[in-house]
Structure formats: structure tokens, C-alpha cells
Design an enzyme around this catalytic site. Structure first.
Site, short mmCIF file in Angstrom:
data_model
loop_
_atom_site.label_atom_id
_atom_site.label_comp_id
_atom_site.label_asym_id
_atom_site.label_seq_id
_atom_site.Cartn_x
_atom_site.Cartn_y
_atom_site.Cartn_z
N GLU A 17 0.60 -1.43 -0.13
CA GLU A 17 0.26 -0.02 -0.09
C GLU A 17 1.02 0.94 0.17
O GLU A 17 2.23 1.28 0.39
CB GLU A 17 -0.72 -0.09 1.28
N ARG A 100 -9.72 1.80 11.87
CA ARG A 100 -8.03 1.93 12.12
C ARG A 100 -7.73 2.96 10.96
O ARG A 100 -8.43 2.99 9.96
CB ARG A 100 -7.39 0.68 11.39
N ASN A 102 -6.85 4.13 7.22
CA ASN A 102 -5.96 3.83 5.57
C ASN A 102 -5.52 4.82 5.13
O ASN A 102 -3.98 5.53 5.53
CB ASN A 102 -6.81 3.06 5.14
N ASN A 147 -10.25 5.29 1.36
CA ASN A 147 -8.94 4.92 -0.23
C ASN A 147 -8.57 6.92 -0.15
O ASN A 147 -8.35 7.26 0.38
CB ASN A 147 -9.38 3.93 -0.86
N ASP A 197 -9.12 1.65 -5.29
CA ASP A 197 -8.95 1.55 -4.06
C ASP A 197 -7.57 2.93 -4.02
O ASP A 197 -8.63 4.34 -3.85
CB ASP A 197 -7.78 0.81 -3.96
#
Length: 291
Positions: A17, A100, A102, A147, A197
Site C-alpha cells: 500500500e 484504523r 487507511n 482510500n 482503491d
């Protein structure tokens, strides 16, 4: 237009990521969220390094004064990779242990924008802006999985992805305050099995969206909603992308291997790798956090 990405680093990430191109060092950095590892790769020499992080990190930004601002399981922190020390900054959702942080990214003013995702796919995430003076504001709520983030060339629009909403949205963006308004959909993914994403943009104002489950990155015109090009990959779970290279015309793309069973992994041996595609269109440089 179709491009084909090649494997740059066989990184074997569980969940690669947050790629960043560090123009000062001419290298790409990214993380493996599941393993809590920071990767960096220097294309000129082929050197690939990994460093263990003190917490699971989903996104990060380079800091003007050196080091990183990291965002992950326990909020935000400053991380000094030289001596591997971490200084806690804040956690706006410390009261929500099932969320959490991202994806995150800095705007041209050096503010860090990042949102949260629920570990149980519940729509109680949020989007925040973090200012260099240590303060922050919540910009949006009711988020499923925060995202990709990027901005228009004139800095009047911020593009934003909530993956579980199956769409790319746009906000009117106030460059002076970092606040947003006027949320609307510009690229719909509803009705597909593909989750948008991570995201970046190029110097022509087009956006590039990594498609989780789609085997590709797509280039879109956010004004017309037209798909202009695709970058094809040999892996199904494509997570994010960033422009880099000495001419800023190469797209570096991260991927994941964690969703694959043994048979699928055998068919996609490079899953979790870092990929690269020569695009011929220049991307826009990243911004550093000024705090």
C-alpha cells in the site's frame, strides 16, 4: 490506450500500500500493512530494502524536516527511520478500537489528509485533515473504507474514494483552509465486483485509480467520467499507484497477495509485488508534510 506493467520488485507483500516517490532520493517507498514493513526501492541501482515499523501502517508522508508521518492502527505518529524511534501525534478515533487509518496524502500546503476504515466493514469511518500545527478537523463521516485521495490541477477539487461505496467522489476544495464541501460522484463503480482503491493524478488533470479485484489501474477523465486508458497487471488485487522516475512518467503500482488461496497464488506468483509501467504522461509530484 492499454499499457502493460512489469514486475519491478518481487516484494511478496501481504498487503502492499501507499506508494510514494521520493524525488530527492529518486526512489519509491511503500508499505506492507499486514506485516508492518516499510519498503524502499532505488531503480537506478536495483537496491531494495525493508525495515520493520513500530506499528501497522497503512499510509505515510515524508516530512519537510526529515523522517515520516505515519498513519495506521494507533492513529498518527512521527517516525525517524534513522534511529527507528516513534513519537505519537494523535488518534482521533481512540474511542473506536475497531477502526484504523487507511490511505493518506499531503496537499500542496503540506497538510495531511487521511481517513479510517472499520475492521468489520461497518460504515463508521471518517475523513480528516491534519494541520502542521498539530490540530485536525473531521471532514466527512459514515465512511466504509477510506482510500484514494488526489487533487485537481487548479487545486479547487479534491477527489476521494470510499471503496465500499463503489465510487470516486469529488469535493469542492478550499486551498486556504483545507476544508471541503459539495460532495458528488464523478466515477461510479456500482454494479461491479471491483473496488476502487488508491489513486493518483497526472499533469493533464486525469486520475489513475487502482482497482482491487480488477487486475488493472484505470485512467479516468473526472469531468466526463470517461475511461481513457488501462494499465494491465498479472495480479488481481491492485492497491495503489504513484508516478515516479527521473522524468515522472512511470507509474509504480502496489498489490496484495493476502486474499489469494494456494491455487490462486500459484497462478499469480508475483502477487504482492511492486510493478512499473512506462506511461509517457507525466504525473504530479507528491507533497511533504510541513509539521
Amino acid at each position: 490506450m492499454r499499457y502493460t506493467a512489469e514486475l519491478a520488485v518481487d516484494a511478496h507483500c501481504s498487503l502492499g500500500e501507499g506508494p510514494i516517490w521520493d524525488s530527492s532520493e529518486q526512489q519509491v517507498l511503500w508499505i506492507d500493512y499486514d506485516e508492518g514493513i516499510l519498503h524502499d526501492y532505488l531503480p537506478s541501482s536495483g537496491v531494495h530494502r525493508i525495515r520493520k515499523l513500530p506499528m501497522k501502517v497503512a499510509s505515510f508522508a515524508l516530512r519537510v524536516g526529515g523522517g515520516l508521518l505515519i498513519a495506521g492502527d494507533r492513529g498518527l505518529a512521527f517516525y525517524n527511520s534513522a534511529d527507528e524511534t516513534m513519537e505519537f501525534v494523535c488518534d482521533p478515533e481512540s474511542h473506536l478500537p475497531h477502526t484504523r487509518f487507511n490511505d493518506g496524502k499531503c496537499d500542496p500546503k503540506g497538510r495531511f489528509f487521511a481517513g479510517t476504515a472499520s475492521k468489520g466493514n461497518v460504515w463508521d469511518g471518517a475523513l480528516y485533515v491534519f494541520y502542521p500545527d498539530g490540530s485536525y478537523r473531521q471532514l466527512d463521516s459514515g465512511i466504509g473504507c477510506s482510500n484514494g485521495i488526489t487533487w485537481s490541477i487548479n487545486e479547487k477539487t479534491m477527489y476521494y474514494i470510499d471503496s465500499l461505496a463503489y465510487r470516486v467522489d469529488a469535493f469542492d476544495f478550499d486551498i486556504d483552509t483545507g476544508l471541503v464541501s459539495g460532495k458528488r460522484t464523478v466515477i461510479p463503480y456500482e454494479g461491479t465486483k471491483i473496488l476502487p482503491d488508491g489513486m493518483t493524478s497526472d499533469e493533464e488533470g486525469m486520475i489513475w485509480v487502482a482497482e482491487w479485484g480488477g487486475w488493472k489501474v484505470s485512467r479516468w477523465n473526472p469531468t466526463t467520467g470517461e475511461r481513457l486508458a488501462v494499465v494491465e497487471l498479472p495480479v488481481k488485487y491492485v492497491t495503489s499507484c504513484v508516478f515516479g522516475g527521473k522524468d515522472m512518467d512511470e507509474l509504480y503500482i502496489t498489490s496484495a497477495s493476502s486474499p489469494l488461496n494456494e491455487a490462486a497464488h500459484a497462478e499469480q506468483p508475483s502477487a504482492g509485488g511492486l510493478f512499473r509501467a512506462k506511461i509517457g504522461i507525466k504525473g504530479r509530484p507528491i507533497h511533504l508534510f510541513r509539521g
